[in-house]
Design a protein around this motif. Structure first.
Motif, PDB file in Angstrom:
ATOM      1  N   SER A  43       0.834  -1.205   0.000  1.00 54.84           N
ATOM      2  CA  SER A  43       0.000   0.000   0.000  1.00 54.84           C
ATOM      3  C   SER A  43       0.861   1.243   0.000  1.00 54.84           C
ATOM      4  CB  SER A  43      -0.907   0.022   1.226  1.00 54.84           C
ATOM      5  OG  SER A  43      -1.782  -1.064   1.203  1.00 54.84           O
ATOM      6  N   GLN A  82      -9.143   0.432  -0.707  1.00 51.42           N
ATOM      7  CA  GLN A  82      -9.572  -0.834  -0.123  1.00 51.42           C
ATOM      8  C   GLN A  82     -10.941  -0.707   0.554  1.00 51.42           C
ATOM      9  OE1 GLN A  82      -6.617  -2.523   2.412  1.00 51.42           O
ATOM     10  NE2 GLN A  82      -7.805  -4.350   2.828  1.00 51.42           N
ATOM     11  N   ASP A 158      -6.052  -0.591  -4.630  1.00 50.83           N
ATOM     12  CA  ASP A 158      -5.478  -1.130  -3.395  1.00 50.83           C
ATOM     13  C   ASP A 158      -6.401  -2.202  -2.826  1.00 50.83           C
ATOM     14  OD1 ASP A 158      -4.142  -1.712  -1.107  1.00 50.83           O
ATOM     15  OD2 ASP A 158      -4.104   0.321  -0.310  1.00 50.83           O
ATOM     16  N   GLU A 159      -6.067  -3.444  -3.017  1.00 52.62           N
ATOM     17  CA  GLU A 159      -6.863  -4.581  -2.549  1.00 52.62           C
ATOM     18  C   GLU A 159      -8.364  -4.344  -2.732  1.00 52.62           C
ATOM     19  OE1 GLU A 159      -5.623  -6.863   0.526  1.00 52.62           O
ATOM     20  OE2 GLU A 159      -3.631  -5.970   0.776  1.00 52.62           O
TER      21      GLU A 159
HETATM   22 MG   LIG Z   1      -2.309  -2.563   2.434  1.00 54.58          MG
END
Ligand SMILES: [Mg+2]
Ligand SMILES: Nc1ncnc2c1ncn2[C@@H]1O[C@H](COP(=O)(O)OP(=O)(O)O)[C@@H](O)[C@H]1O
Lengths: 371, 293
Positions: A43, A82, A158-159
């Protein structure tokens, strides 16, 4: 010429180094996946590309322009977070058009873009709702819509799928891949899920403790892992890593698996590289993926060096499409991947085929690849 | 929601219930009695009070005391009633609450989302100001107001209340924004929003509960303040609390208890109103900042 180029990037939080001398690049329209265990700095790396975190050393260039010192909004990139990070006080339409509003895009043009993107993502009927009234999958789409509407040079994810349930995650994964094929925009995508990495990426970067371990195509990463960490991290079930000793007797190279004499298994290595011969009478780590350790019927014979080993099957796990058999080699647990209808039973001996073309060897101390 | 809550409530026997409600009733009466006396007596002519028996209802209902307290009663030397001072209080409270709340929000935003070297120390020092007794700062404050040319003015009172409210408003907003998702701020940055745009468009619209808490807290404290009001105001800039004191202490003629009661209720009315209108949010807001998620 690479499109997004990261050179010798380092980042510290205070005195703690989080990213150490990372160099990466991805061509225009590529799909770069940053993968690694939690806390390895994925990240942080993504945030430095976004400009949300300052860097201590190195440069980031996008389309031959150094953006290292630019404000996030000036880098022509969009990000999907995320947690989705939808503005709770705005409607879906408001969320998607906020960026354009900040850039002073006229109202009718904003409305047109929102319409276009919501059609693309099939969220047209949600435009007047607040994020609190959406399901997880819908929020995910809105978050992607907010990024897509900007038509940026690079997308950062991000994820994005980690908050979805298993079924939805697979669907959205396919959808992201389809979107990428359609829009052909460069993507940098963070995940800790190696399956996601393998399925989506054109290039994978494996990170550990802020250090880039390996950077290459999914096939390179999977078939030619550079060290034991990458070998172990990529692939599910994980690669079998076994300690063994090399011995050369009368021109025949053998690998002895296991320390304990009576449970020892020896494998004839038919072709050995020079690099491996140096390890004569020394320990090595022998790595073999479950699918290279299979029943004879599913082993491929063309050009492969197959070695037969008779093993005691301890556990059989039918998984529908395959059957996983767990056995022990030299005292260590090993997973073999057999055909679904393979005739194996727990507690019985079976012949397993080792495909040595797919085997890899590591140095036990440096953990680096030997051959 | 409410049905499941009542199902979870502890089951009580009839006798226990009777006891609990009985005690609650007695306590409620005990607390409401002064209010009852104030209201009842403010609606009586003075003679009825002088005859004794403060607890009885008026024989002759009248709002004369209220209108006297509001517009004709003697406050100090002027027979103006509380009206001009009520206005003074409003002119003092509204800007002071507004400014302290906005600055507190801005401080909270900077202290959580734009951390800088030493920001924790600055916050700790602001926190400290919450614990300084006002009496200690009266003389330096008077000097500062004098230097600023604000002595004896409403603007001076606004300034002093704003400054002394900042510690609390900053504390409230900092704790609230601490739990505010940083990803939202980052998303706004990516969208091109700058410092103040992010504050106005993202932070503030999602701060409802904590704004209510801060406004109630500041409003009650500043409206009810007597010390600063008595210390820093002139005859024509006195707030309601000081004027009420003057009304009660005016030494001309007989003590008009009914007028005093009416005046006291008038002085308490705005804070009461604020509580009634937003009390629900107050309780909710106090917890909203402290519990994450
Ligand atoms: Mg992360
Ligand atoms: N603001 C911060 N201050 C100090 N350390 C941080 C901060 N953010 C992240 N870290 C540390 O940096 C490392 C990498 O974090 P992160 O990039 O979030 O990991 P990942 O996304 O790979 O799980 C972690 O060890 C984390 O503890």
């Amino acid at each position: 010429m690479s499109f997004l180029n990261i050179q010798n990037l380092s980042k510290n939080y205070g005195t703690v180094p989080v990213l150490k001398n990372i160099s990466l690049e991805i061509e225009e329209g590529g799909f770069l996946v940053l993968v690694g265990p939690s806390g390895c700095g994925k990240s942080t790396l993504l945030n430095t590309i976004a400009g949300l975190e300052a860097i201590n050393e190195g440069t980031i260039t996008i389309s031959a322009k150094d953006v290292s010192q630019l404000h996030p909004s000036e880098r022509d990139i969009a990000m999907v977070f995320q947690s989705y990070a939808l503005y709770p006080n705005m409607t879906v339409a408001g969320n998607i058009s906020f960026g354009m509003e900040m850039r002073g895009v006229p109202r009718d043009e904003r409305d047109r873009s929102v319409k276009q993107v919501s059609d693309l993502l099939q969220i047209g009927h949600l435009l007047n709702r607040k994020p609190g009234q959406l399901s997880g999958g819908q929020r995910q789409r809105v978050a992607m819509g907010r990024a897509l509407v900007r038509k940026p040079q690079v997308f950062l994810f991000d994820e994005p799928l980690s908050n979805l349930d298993a079924k939805l995650r697979v669907d959205m994964r396919t959808e992201i891949k389809r979107l990428h094929q359609r829009l052909k925009t460069t993507i940098v995508y963070v995940t800790h899920d190696q399956v996601e990495a393998m399925t989506l990426a054109t290039k994978i970067a494996v990170l550990k403790d802020g250090v880039l371990q390996q950077f290459g195509s999914p096939a390179e990463i999977y078939n030619d892992p550079i060290n034991m960490f990458v070998a172990d991290f990529m692939g599910s079930p994980a690669m079998n890593l076994l300690k063994g000793k090399m011995s050369v007797t009368g021109g025949k190279t053998q690998l002895m698996l296991g320390q304990n004499e009576e449970r020892c298994v020896s494998i004839d290595l038919k072709q050995t590289s020079a690099a491996l011969k140096i390890y004569k009478d020394k320990d090595v780590i022998f790595g073999i993926r479950p699918e290279a350790l299979t029943d004879f019927a599913s082993a491929s014979y063309n050009g492969a060096s197959i070695v037969k080993v008779n093993c005691l099957i301890e556990v059989v796990e039918p998984a529908g499409s395959d059957t996983f058999a767990i056995t022990k080699l030299g005292g260590k647990e090993v997973v073999a991947r057999l055909r679904a209808d393979a005739n194996v039973q727990a507690g019985q001996y079976s012949d397993l085929a080792f495909n040595l073309d797919k085997a890899v060897f590591f140095d036990p101390t440096s953990q680096l690849r030997i051959a | 929601m409410s049905s499941s809550q009542s199902q979870q409530a502890v089951k009580m026997g009839f006798a226990t219930r009777l006891l609990v409600y009985g005690i609650l009733l007695i306590v409620a009466i005990f607390y409401l009695l002064p209010l009852y006396i104030m209201i009842v007596n403010s609606l009586k002519p003075l003679v009825e009070i002088q005859q004794g028996n403060m607890l009885s209802l008026p024989h002759e209902w009248t709002v004369a005391a209220w209108s006297s307290a509001w517009s004709t009663a003697q406050i100090g030397v002027e027979p103006t009633g509380l009206k001009p001072y009520f206005l003074n209080s409003l002119l003092m409270v509204v800007p002071a609450v507004f400014i302290a709340t906005m600055l507190g929000a801005l401080n909270g935003y900077v202290l959580t989302k734009w951390r800088f070297r030493g920001s924790e120390i600055i916050f700790a020092m602001m926190l400290l100001s919450c614990f300084i007794p006002f009496q200690i700062v009266i003389i330096p404050s008077a000097r500062l107001l004098g230097l600023a040319g604000l002595s004896g003015t409403i603007a001076g009172l606004v300034a002093i209340h704003t400054v002394y409210g900042l510690g609390f408003t900053t504390l409230f907003f900092r704790n609230f924004y601490e739990a505010f998702p940083t990803e939202l701020v980052r998303a706004a940055q990516m969208d091109g929003a700058r410092f103040f745009q992010t504050f106005w468009r993202i932070l503030l619209p999602n701060s409802g509960p904590i704004i209510v808490v801060t406004v109630i807290w500041q409003f009650t404290n500043i409206w009810n303040d007597f010390l600063f009001g008595a210390s820093f105001s002139d005859a024509d800039s006195q707030p309601m609390t000081v004027a009420l004191n003057n009304l009660v202490n005016s030494s001309t003629g007989v003590k008009e208890y009914n007028v005093h009661f009416a005046g006291a209720i008038l002085a308490a009315l705005p804070t009461l109103l604020v509580y009634i209108l937003s009390g629900r949010y107050f309780v909710r807001g106090l917890m909203a900042g402290s519990v994450k998620g």
